[in-house]
Write an enzyme that holds these catalytic residues in place. Sequence first.
Site, PDB file in Angstrom:
ATOM      1  N   GLU A 176       0.679  -0.877   0.401  1.00  0.00           N
ATOM      2  CA  GLU A 176      -0.185   0.045  -0.151  1.00  0.00           C
ATOM      3  C   GLU A 176       1.051   1.645  -0.260  1.00  0.00           C
ATOM      4  OE1 GLU A 176      -2.531   0.273   3.062  1.00  0.00           O
ATOM      5  OE2 GLU A 176      -3.334   2.280   2.184  1.00  0.00           O
ATOM      6  N   ASP A 222      -0.923  -4.824   3.051  1.00  0.00           N
ATOM      7  CA  ASP A 222      -0.993  -4.014   3.931  1.00  0.00           C
ATOM      8  C   ASP A 222      -1.020  -3.451   4.928  1.00  0.00           C
ATOM      9  OD1 ASP A 222      -2.534  -1.641   4.324  1.00  0.00           O
ATOM     10  OD2 ASP A 222      -4.763  -2.391   4.475  1.00  0.00           O
ATOM     11  N   ILE A 257      -1.134  -1.969   7.207  1.00  0.00           N
ATOM     12  CA  ILE A 257      -1.958  -0.986   8.874  1.00  0.00           C
ATOM     13  C   ILE A 257      -3.440  -1.614   7.885  1.00  0.00           C
ATOM     14  CG2 ILE A 257      -3.735  -0.047  10.686  1.00  0.00           C
ATOM     15  CD1 ILE A 257      -0.226   0.757  11.014  1.00  0.00           C
ATOM     16  N   ASP A 258      -4.212  -2.627   8.032  1.00  0.00           N
ATOM     17  CA  ASP A 258      -5.800  -2.127   7.646  1.00  0.00           C
ATOM     18  C   ASP A 258      -6.006  -1.789   7.972  1.00  0.00           C
ATOM     19  OD1 ASP A 258      -7.300  -1.910   5.736  1.00  0.00           O
ATOM     20  OD2 ASP A 258      -8.425  -4.104   6.009  1.00  0.00           O
ATOM     21  N   THR A 298      -6.293   1.938   9.051  1.00  0.00           N
ATOM     22  CA  THR A 298      -5.521   3.320   9.752  1.00  0.00           C
ATOM     23  C   THR A 298      -6.185   4.281  10.175  1.00  0.00           C
ATOM     24  OG1 THR A 298      -4.207   2.817   7.910  1.00  0.00           O
ATOM     25  CG2 THR A 298      -3.955   4.401   8.376  1.00  0.00           C
ATOM     26  N   ASP A 325      -6.185  -4.312   0.766  1.00  0.00           N
ATOM     27  CA  ASP A 325      -6.911  -4.596   1.642  1.00  0.00           C
ATOM     28  C   ASP A 325      -7.929  -6.127   1.307  1.00  0.00           C
ATOM     29  OD1 ASP A 325      -6.881  -2.330   2.728  1.00  0.00           O
ATOM     30  OD2 ASP A 325      -7.718  -1.308   0.812  1.00  0.00           O
TER      31      ASP A 325
HETATM   32  C1  LIP Z   1      -8.639   1.089   4.798  1.00  0.00           C
HETATM   33  C2  LIP Z   1     -10.106  -0.135   4.759  1.00  0.00           C
HETATM   34  C3  LIP Z   1     -11.627   0.074   4.936  1.00  0.00           C
HETATM   35  C4  LIP Z   1     -11.692   0.719   3.936  1.00  0.00           C
HETATM   36  C5  LIP Z   1     -10.919   1.475   3.057  1.00  0.00           C
HETATM   37  C6  LIP Z   1      -9.885   1.354   2.777  1.00  0.00           C
HETATM   38  P1  LIP Z   1      -6.530   1.117   4.748  1.00  0.00           P
HETATM   39  O1  LIP Z   1      -7.887   0.114   4.336  1.00  0.00           O
HETATM   40  O2  LIP Z   1      -9.567  -1.537   4.894  1.00  0.00           O
HETATM   41  O3  LIP Z   1     -12.065  -0.676   6.124  1.00  0.00           O
HETATM   42  O4  LIP Z   1     -13.510   1.602   4.298  1.00  0.00           O
HETATM   43  O5  LIP Z   1     -11.546   1.314   1.555  1.00  0.00           O
HETATM   44  O6  LIP Z   1      -9.277   1.038   2.078  1.00  0.00           O
HETATM   45  O7  LIP Z   1      -6.484   2.610   4.396  1.00  0.00           O
HETATM   46  O8  LIP Z   1      -7.189   1.016   6.405  1.00  0.00           O
HETATM   47  O9  LIP Z   1      -5.135  -0.146   4.784  1.00  0.00           O
END
Ligand code: LIP
Length: 291
Positions: A70, A90, A92-93, A95, A220
Amino acid sequence: MADSWQDAMEHAVNVARRAAALVREALREDRKVMMKSSAVDLVTQTDQMVEQLIIQSVKEKFPTHRFIGEESVAAGEPCVLSDSPTWIIDPIDGTTNFVHKFPFVAVSIGFYVNKQVEFAVVYSCLDDKMFTARRGRGAFCNGEVLRVSDQEDIRQSMIATEFGSNRDAEVVERIFSSMRKILCIPVHGIRGAGSAAINMCLVACGCVEAYYEIGMHVWDVAAAALIVSEAGGVLMDVDGSDFDLMSRRVVAANCRSIAERIVREIDVYSPIRDDAPPPPADEALPPEHKH
Ligand code: LIP
């Protein structure tokens, strides 16, 4: 060859645990927050540090492997999935959750060869849940076999979705319109963990019957997609066609009939694909701010 992927998977599990230690440590300190595509699309130094930790450690062990990460893509690396062994990361999914200490955050690693997923690791690191799957060999959470819910009646289902980070009025309207229609089928409820990967693991665990979203990214869902399918679930595009990893659209469900019922209610739109050519380099970087 199969054994070498087992080796890679063990490496992924170990490095996800090391990454999670950094995430937990960072939660005790001030987090410097920066914006990406919009004022609500956030990144922190921890995202960047964790991604580097994972990439460096994989490079040392598997020097020929490639990466889609990412934060590397945000920094200008191409988002191209070739036939080479590729780690889709990813760091931190969730964030936004991380920034606010909302306790659902995952490290997500999907491993692809010949554009096919071989194994997946999603570590929900604040509740210490290690989700793993290997193609054809089932999905697990902390070693226990996962199975999707056997509920086939949408009216008795729980659905997960997200608001995402696009605040264009038209997109927001479509999000609410889809949600309103699904809620009024009626379903038992709508939830969202704030992490696409965790939402999909909740499908795999049988805690929700389905998750759908338009706007999330390949990193993600690259790992969690395998966890859902190995737990017996189905994946499709929000228009009912085949799931496309780069399209930024997904329905993940326990069964085809619930997935197709949800598809009927979604106001479909098409975000810019993850594998589209990058925007011109002269776009100004948004300012940093402290949270
Ligand atoms: C996020 C997700 C979140 C989604 C956003 C975004 P990040 O990823 O997991 O649930 O709604 O579209 O992609 O930016 O925290 O890695």
